[in-house]
Design an enzyme around this catalytic site. Sequence first.
Site, PDB file in Angstrom:
ATOM      1  CG  ASP A 122      -2.203   1.020   1.121  1.00 61.05           C
ATOM      2  OD1 ASP A 122      -2.826   0.760   0.410  1.00 61.05           O
ATOM      3  OD2 ASP A 122      -1.921   2.018   2.079  1.00 61.05           O
ATOM      4  CD  GLU A 158      -2.625   1.620  -3.731  1.00 61.41           C
ATOM      5  OE1 GLU A 158      -3.715   2.043  -3.846  1.00 61.41           O
ATOM      6  OE2 GLU A 158      -1.712   1.794  -2.566  1.00 61.41           O
TER       7      GLU A 158
END
Lengths: 667, 667
Positions: B397, B426
């Site tokens: 993330d 990401e």
Amino acid sequence: MSSTNKVDEKARVVSPSDPQKTESDLISILDISPKVDCGRYPAKRTIGDSLKVSADILKPGHGAIVARLCYKTGAKNGWTQKQMTYDFDADRWSETFPVELGINEYFVEAWIDNYSSKLESLKKWAEVGEDISADLTELIDLAKRATNAFSAQERVKLSSVLARIQNSKNVNDTLTLLSDPEFSRSVINSIGKEGYAKSIVCKVIVDREKARFSSWYEMFPRSQGTKPGTSSTFKDCENRLGDIQAMGFDVIYLPPIHPIGHTNRRGPNNAPSKSPSDLGSPWAIGNESGGHYSVHPELGSLEDFLHFVKASRDRGIEIALDLAYQCSPDHPYVKQHPEWFYHRKDGTIRYAENPPKKYFDIYPLYFQNSNWEQLWQELLKVALYWADKGIRIFRVDNPHTKPTGFWKWLISNVKAKYPDVIFLAEAFTRPKSMKLLAKIGFTQSYTYFTWKNTKSELSEFLNEFILSDAAEYYRGNFFTNTPDILSEYLQSGGRPAFKIRLVLAATLSSVYGIYSGFELCENLAAAPGSEEYLNSEKYDFKVRDWNAPNNIKKYISKVNAIRRENAALRFTSNLRLLECDSNDILFFGKWTLDRSNIILVAVNLDPFATHYGTVKVPIDELGIDPSISYRVRDLITGNEYEWRGEANYVSLDPTVEPAHVLLVLSK
Amino acid sequence: MSSTNKVDEKARVVSPSDPQKTESDLISILDISPKVDCGRYPAKRTIGDSLKVSADILKPGHGAIVARLCYKTGAKNGWTQKQMTYDFDADRWSETFPVELGINEYFVEAWIDNYSSKLESLKKWAEVGEDISADLTELIDLAKRATNAFSAQERVKLSSVLARIQNSKNVNDTLTLLSDPEFSRSVINSIGKEGYAKSIVCKVIVDREKARFSSWYEMFPRSQGTKPGTSSTFKDCENRLGDIQAMGFDVIYLPPIHPIGHTNRRGPNNAPSKSPSDLGSPWAIGNESGGHYSVHPELGSLEDFLHFVKASRDRGIEIALDLAYQCSPDHPYVKQHPEWFYHRKDGTIRYAENPPKKYFDIYPLYFQNSNWEQLWQELLKVALYWADKGIRIFRVDNPHTKPTGFWKWLISNVKAKYPDVIFLAEAFTRPKSMKLLAKIGFTQSYTYFTWKNTKSELSEFLNEFILSDAAEYYRGNFFTNTPDILSEYLQSGGRPAFKIRLVLAATLSSVYGIYSGFELCENLAAAPGSEEYLNSEKYDFKVRDWNAPNNIKKYISKVNAIRRENAALRFTSNLRLLECDSNDILFFGKWTLDRSNIILVAVNLDPFATHYGTVKVPIDELGIDPSISYRVRDLITGNEYEWRGEANYVSLDPTVEPAHVLLVLSK
């Protein structure tokens, strides 16, 4: 990949003074430019240039950074720093510096700008009405701590700002005071350089302008007289200077001027010599009168040569000598240093050879001999000897047959003493090897231009050497002809062919040259299919009528004058190939950065027929209004034309003028 | 430039064992490929690949060289050498090696091959009838001296050759014997490595095939049940496996499965929570039940999770976890390690923020805290904990908000233990920063694909990330949608839009994914102009009818089956954009190196209207005879077409089938 999972302390904490460590955890500096082969070789520039250095500087998350260009020019020892500017669209940082003669170095450094990051973030919070008092106190503390590292001068200038910050009762006032450009710059430079990273250090070789802009004239000193069958002398050469100056050349390149060997001399048209009066090739250097330090007695004395050099200089012409590191079997080195030559098992020395050819008048030097260091030093001594005598341009014979490392060492050592020396590499070999010689230090390079005649040949050649990355380090010297190369195009194309090749060489490249006789449109080959000249001067005298009918001397004078008078033509890096719908017309342009001098050139490449076509002027880039006409003047004929928009018509009759060299007059 | 003119001994004599010195006076090795950013970062490959290594190897003059590729694969310690092959046209040397899982290294070395050079030259002289006896004796002596360095084995095998050479009375026989491949190879390897040079050492990260070829399905484990208002469990997730397997996915990615914090929980549609029963975002990790090592109790126990992982594996599906290194204010770290968080002057901890936004349910970790090494080690421990439990894929993330150096260190340390681990970055940030994360070690990366809908948008995006140098290290995972991104195109384009985006993602890229609900063509946004889903699962449960009418599950199954069955679609590096004269049809192709599997894809990008056009098949490259027709089969519909030559017609009605995925059947 490390096989341990221990955090590497060194990988995280980077000292600005550590030359090895360039990356930090927080900042990565990538793709610094210019750089040649990952920074392994220097780029090239000339005096007067501003070098634009750019880099990608990447950091995680939001917030500001400090990015600086650090450079060191020839004259100075320490590094100078300059704040870099960020181009948001390109996501790239850049800044320029003025180069100086010699080697210049540069790198990029960056670190996290915690002060500005926090300040900007507080401004945004203040705007939306957030209570920022705690963070503001913290930032003021940071600024205050930074002032401890201020210089005495900064302290005097900025103490009042700090006092006002500390006394400020209003958040917005405080933020404004903290943003004071001078104060904030001093604070930023005084707090720790968190995440400090730097790029690799790159180099640029800076030469004098002649490296980039010069017009060469090659001539054999023994063929400049008026008496058939007799060697001319440097005094005769002096008589040619007026003519050469009038044509507009500023460099005269002389093939080797040294004593010529006797053994296995070459006779007329390269036949084995049958008579003691045969002259031999000037590249078979050395006899009982001396070697590379000596002047061939038939040409005169060293003093005569130096007088010629001075007389040339007085006319704005520089003399280039030939560095041909090879020996006739009669060269003094052969006796003094037999170990510098390759001896076969039977005791004989190997001739220069390229099977099945042998050059019986030449012994190559053996660069890998056991006494190689002494040989290298001697060859350096030769170059420095002539440089000491005022020669600052060397045309180097066949450098690609000798160790690359030798040239790198020789050139850097000559330039350490004389940074203004220019080395021209005469290497006709595969493109990558030609480029390598330029990378390791040659100032200029011969090119394939001589054989590129059609539009597609020229475009391909220009795209590979001139309009590619090679432009950073490769300066092509476009010769129209050489004593070795009388191209088929010149042999068959008549006077128009000579004008076409002249204007192409002189306007495509800011550095170009002709070999004497070109101005007289000499085009007789030694044999059908050969590129050798009939009765080549390489093995013979030649007496010419320098004002023979049909010569193109006035054309050459005109073109060289146009080159001098138009700043755009003093560069090659600004060349742009442009569109023309005729396959026989090459259309290209050059303009100065400020567009104050715009030159457009259209050349009919076919010496035998008139061609016409529509050229496409890049009016957007040139800032030309598409709705208003503009005048262009043909600098060759003086004729002016009214052009409008992109598409304009040209028609070129090679028997009249094969080329337009157009100056855009008004926009 | 050296300021001394002393010959640098080290510059000339290079020891093969000196890792610093790469250039010799005689040989320069340039431009080794593949290399990323001058060799600073590794390239990427997958098991089964042959890595082709190429380099320019330049030397002065004529004569031969020995050029070798040296490589070291994951499994082996020492270097393996392989003779390289010269491509004359490209003036470039190359050779391949089979890569192995982990880090592989490679470099190129070369030296002067005096033996072959002399032998070839003697052959040429012998051909023209020259007396070569002296040189021949010398060469035989060289060979003889070399045999002293032969291995015992070589001596046994080759002594007879040497004897025959020494006894030979005929020059041509001797030359033939000296040319014996085995003998000459041994001689060359036994004589000194004159002019030895080597390239920089480059690295390649070799992953398992899934890094390059996988089909992802993202789902929230709490939304896989049938009872509204109740969290589903890992047991419920197991019930979904049949459906997911039938659609053909082989990776299920779960957003964080850890306990969710209570403080400042987000309620439905991201509103501040008003009820204790509100669920909060799974990315607000940690409460009294634990942090990154724990499983959210409502989803089940750790055993339940591991049972789900095993059940998935039994169906050929791997589970990917989310590495979201951030904490809810209730995370155990906050009390155990307050120093890991940024404390302001007033003692409060800074929330995650991006002014003017604050995320009150999340504290970011402070990577530059004074106890940073302990923090880094702890985060590594988290990743290794789950890897130890069998998790081999992590979706990371927001890596671009954390130090690049941290990721480099973490990934290399995880992969040192588990070289098969895949990390998906990401990072939706600027292209250069996205590429940097791939360079420093991320296996796969999210892309901008989700927002690229028109032909020009798609082409530009593909040219920057997929068809550029980035292909060496950047593996784009093309998601059609994510819990954060319901694109306007999907919101408005109906079922055809979902089919279009699915077939684009799945055939343009060998790695792609969907977020659950896509198969049901869910397209309701939280608000006009928003890309958020209405009643997003990020803050809520969701119960769906997985067989709702109008779903595209069969279409997805079909496309995933086509991907598995056609080797050409298992790669992205073979993507070729092809021409189509309709601006609404994207035409592209992929084929295997041996052309045994050729796939051509035409996609109508407009979900609202039929478009037709002429596509241009690169028949030359595909080896298709222009005069004979060939059959192509649409693998979606099974329809076959008779095509001929380059230009062929396609017409695509999005309400029927928006795309052809064509297999070329016969050539």
